[in-house]
Enzyme design. Sequence first.
Site, PDB file in Angstrom:
ATOM      1  N   VAL A  12       0.842  -1.200   0.000  1.00  0.00           N
ATOM      2  CA  VAL A  12       0.000   0.000   0.000  1.00  0.00           C
ATOM      3  C   VAL A  12       0.874   1.245   0.000  1.00  0.00           C
ATOM      4  O   VAL A  12       0.671   2.179  -0.783  1.00  0.00           O
ATOM      5  CB  VAL A  12      -0.929  -0.021   1.232  1.00  0.00           C
ATOM      6  N   ASP A  31      10.634   4.121   5.777  1.00  0.00           N
ATOM      7  CA  ASP A  31      10.524   2.744   6.277  1.00  0.00           C
ATOM      8  C   ASP A  31      11.687   2.502   7.222  1.00  0.00           C
ATOM      9  O   ASP A  31      12.803   2.962   6.969  1.00  0.00           O
ATOM     10  CB  ASP A  31      10.555   1.740   5.112  1.00  0.00           C
ATOM     11  N   PHE A 154      -8.258   0.563  -1.783  1.00  0.00           N
ATOM     12  CA  PHE A 154      -8.946  -0.613  -2.340  1.00  0.00           C
ATOM     13  C   PHE A 154      -8.119  -1.207  -3.481  1.00  0.00           C
ATOM     14  O   PHE A 154      -8.653  -1.619  -4.510  1.00  0.00           O
ATOM     15  CB  PHE A 154     -10.352  -0.216  -2.816  1.00  0.00           C
ATOM     16  N   LYS A 206     -13.992  -0.232   4.695  1.00  0.00           N
ATOM     17  CA  LYS A 206     -12.892  -1.072   4.189  1.00  0.00           C
ATOM     18  C   LYS A 206     -13.062  -2.525   4.635  1.00  0.00           C
ATOM     19  O   LYS A 206     -13.016  -3.456   3.826  1.00  0.00           O
ATOM     20  CB  LYS A 206     -11.562  -0.502   4.665  1.00  0.00           C
ATOM     21  N   PHE A 251     -15.795 -11.630  -8.812  1.00  0.00           N
ATOM     22  CA  PHE A 251     -15.538 -12.357  -7.558  1.00  0.00           C
ATOM     23  C   PHE A 251     -16.467 -13.546  -7.364  1.00  0.00           C
ATOM     24  O   PHE A 251     -16.758 -13.951  -6.251  1.00  0.00           O
ATOM     25  CB  PHE A 251     -15.513 -11.402  -6.348  1.00  0.00           C
ATOM     26  N   CYS A 262      -4.624  -9.840   2.512  1.00  0.00           N
ATOM     27  CA  CYS A 262      -5.773  -9.028   2.936  1.00  0.00           C
ATOM     28  C   CYS A 262      -6.982  -9.846   3.368  1.00  0.00           C
ATOM     29  O   CYS A 262      -7.352  -9.829   4.544  1.00  0.00           O
ATOM     30  CB  CYS A 262      -6.162  -8.074   1.816  1.00  0.00           C
ATOM     31  N   LYS A 322      -2.018 -15.260  -6.419  1.00  0.00           N
ATOM     32  CA  LYS A 322      -2.784 -15.025  -7.648  1.00  0.00           C
ATOM     33  C   LYS A 322      -1.802 -14.580  -8.718  1.00  0.00           C
ATOM     34  O   LYS A 322      -0.603 -14.442  -8.432  1.00  0.00           O
ATOM     35  CB  LYS A 322      -3.882 -13.984  -7.428  1.00  0.00           C
TER      36      LYS A 322
HETATM   37  C1  UGA Z   1      -8.000  -7.297  -2.072  1.00  0.00           C
HETATM   38  C2  UGA Z   1      -9.157  -6.405  -2.553  1.00  0.00           C
HETATM   39  O1  UGA Z   1      -9.616  -6.845  -3.835  1.00  0.00           O
HETATM   40  C3  UGA Z   1      -8.710  -4.940  -2.654  1.00  0.00           C
HETATM   41  O2  UGA Z   1      -9.827  -4.124  -3.008  1.00  0.00           O
HETATM   42  C4  UGA Z   1      -8.152  -4.504  -1.298  1.00  0.00           C
HETATM   43  O3  UGA Z   1      -7.663  -3.181  -1.353  1.00  0.00           O
HETATM   44  C5  UGA Z   1      -7.021  -5.423  -0.908  1.00  0.00           C
HETATM   45  O4  UGA Z   1      -7.507  -6.779  -0.841  1.00  0.00           O
HETATM   46  C6  UGA Z   1      -6.485  -4.987   0.427  1.00  0.00           C
HETATM   47  O5  UGA Z   1      -7.241  -5.028   1.403  1.00  0.00           O
HETATM   48  O6  UGA Z   1      -5.353  -4.472   0.505  1.00  0.00           O
HETATM   49  P1  UGA Z   1      -5.889  -8.471  -3.250  1.00  0.00           P
HETATM   50  O7  UGA Z   1      -5.810  -9.277  -2.000  1.00  0.00           O
HETATM   51  O8  UGA Z   1      -4.667  -7.814  -3.774  1.00  0.00           O
HETATM   52  O9  UGA Z   1      -6.988  -7.282  -3.070  1.00  0.00           O
HETATM   53  O10 UGA Z   1      -6.390  -9.419  -4.417  1.00  0.00           O
HETATM   54  P2  UGA Z   1      -7.795  -9.830  -5.081  1.00  0.00           P
HETATM   55  O11 UGA Z   1      -7.680  -9.615  -6.530  1.00  0.00           O
HETATM   56  O12 UGA Z   1      -8.934  -9.224  -4.394  1.00  0.00           O
HETATM   57  O13 UGA Z   1      -7.792 -11.404  -4.806  1.00  0.00           O
HETATM   58  C7  UGA Z   1      -7.843 -11.940  -3.489  1.00  0.00           C
HETATM   59  C8  UGA Z   1      -7.903 -13.445  -3.541  1.00  0.00           C
HETATM   60  O14 UGA Z   1      -9.194 -13.889  -3.994  1.00  0.00           O
HETATM   61  C9  UGA Z   1      -6.896 -14.101  -4.487  1.00  0.00           C
HETATM   62  O15 UGA Z   1      -6.376 -15.252  -3.874  1.00  0.00           O
HETATM   63  C10 UGA Z   1      -7.717 -14.460  -5.712  1.00  0.00           C
HETATM   64  O16 UGA Z   1      -7.177 -15.513  -6.446  1.00  0.00           O
HETATM   65  C11 UGA Z   1      -9.026 -14.832  -5.045  1.00  0.00           C
HETATM   66  N1  UGA Z   1     -10.210 -14.739  -5.940  1.00  0.00           N
HETATM   67  C12 UGA Z   1     -10.567 -13.550  -6.475  1.00  0.00           C
HETATM   68  C13 UGA Z   1     -10.962 -15.868  -6.188  1.00  0.00           C
HETATM   69  O17 UGA Z   1     -10.668 -16.977  -5.682  1.00  0.00           O
HETATM   70  N2  UGA Z   1     -12.068 -15.770  -6.995  1.00  0.00           N
HETATM   71  C14 UGA Z   1     -12.432 -14.587  -7.549  1.00  0.00           C
HETATM   72  O18 UGA Z   1     -13.461 -14.581  -8.275  1.00  0.00           O
HETATM   73  C15 UGA Z   1     -11.680 -13.456  -7.296  1.00  0.00           C
END
Ligand code: UGA
Length: 457
Positions: A12, A31, A154, A206, A251, A262, A322
């Site tokens: 972040v 940092d 986000f 959040k 999602f 997260c 991911k």
């Molecule tokens: C997530 C949120 O999407 C952000 O909006 C937020 O700011 C962030 O957390 C945070 O709190 O800092 P992030 O963890 O980077 O972001 O990644 P995502 O793209 O949201 O994926 C999270 C997990 O869900 C991954 O393991 C992904 O593979 C999984 N996922 C996502 C699924 O299994 N299915 C989906 O349909 C979408």
Amino acid sequence: MANLCVVGLGYVGMVTASCFAHLRHNVIGVDKDERKIELLAKGIPPFFEPGLEELIKEGQNNGRFSLTSDINEAICQSDIIFICVGTPPDKNGQSDLSQVEEVSRSIARNLNSHKLIVEKSTVPAGTAERIKQTIKITSPNIGASYSVVCNPEFLREGKAITDFLSPDRIVLGIESSKARQIMQELYRDFKCPVLVTDITTAELIKHASNAFLAMKISFINLVADICEKVYADINSVADGMGFDRRIGREFLGAGTGYGGSCFPKDIKSFAAMAGVLGVDATLLKEVDRINEKRIFSIINKLEDALWVCKNKVIAVLGLAFKDDTDDIRESPGIKLIRKLAEMGSRVNCFDPKATNNAKIELHDLGYPLTFAENPYDAVREADALVFMTNWPEFTRLDFQEIRQLMRTPVIIDGRNMLRAEELTKLGFWYYDIGRCRGKGKTSVMQQSFFDMTVWED
Ligand code: UGA
């Protein structure tokens, strides 16, 4: 242009700092990890994020992005202070806020002019009040002028720069007109809805957003398990649900479950906070429980194909949580490897970006685990191949060659990203997550007469 500092250069913080510098503000990145500062000073980012390295170099070349490990100096020189330090879970799942407290104390010591303190780290509702209280108690400068704002981020890893520069919304939890004016000026050029509310509400937005997205994923994974029992197709179920604007398609990707720094942490912290407040958080705990069990969906398929996993060679492609990141925190791939090692399997693994991080994380496993240089070396003599990360390059592999290299042709597609028919034709035993295997095929017609008609072939 504002003079700001960003305290804590994790995901972040790094993205916030380099993007604000890109938007022509003067940014000091702080940092306490001096090694990280040294590398950053040479333009080397501490992790892989598309576009970040370029922004760091841009900011350093035009002098808008400087770095220090001296927090006192950075605060004294700044009008706006972004708190971006980590809030890891403690043993009860609650957020450990000691780093936020430490930064608050540093701010309290350095109130040489009006400071706007912006809470960006994901924190439980009520944290801003604690920041204010800490400053009040510990500042030697009685009557110093400051205000606290909650401006949750986000950003998604892998898409963080785009998410920062083109957000869906900006949330501002604000308590003074001066703070409002400064924040509105900071985000003046952003073309998206800006929700201005009180600080506690902003903090809650959040946590609630992440918990809701995690809930969507656990929900669709539960439905995927049902699909497997009744031979229905999870992708079509998700499509059919997603056309409903109240639900939305995003999602609803079934698979290995959510990972990363997260969702797993935030859902636990949100549930713990609700518990402390006496609110029944069973729903949130179930979301977490379903996710924790996802790994067994893969193990069950391996056992279905191989019978016994002990002494079998399993190739695992994908170690990052991911695609487009080298982050392995709470990664389903890492969890699977640990489980397989426990079961007595040998594992050959590969990831396009996350191998170095995985080597450090899994160093205790020793012999049963080897890291391959490329996907083809990983599958050599393997009894089964499991895809755990949705890297797009995995869909472009030469599966004919893979078929020849493997000992037995078993593929488990944990991300539903491959073409079942093609692989079956090549002779693979192909398993996915909740997609019907050869029963029906769904398509959506877009022509006027058949508009939105769903056909079963
Ligand atoms: C997530 C949120 O999407 C952000 O909006 C937020 O700011 C962030 O957390 C945070 O709190 O800092 P992030 O963890 O980077 O972001 O990644 P995502 O793209 O949201 O994926 C999270 C997990 O869900 C991954 O393991 C992904 O593979 C999984 N996922 C996502 C699924 O299994 N299915 C989906 O349909 C979408």
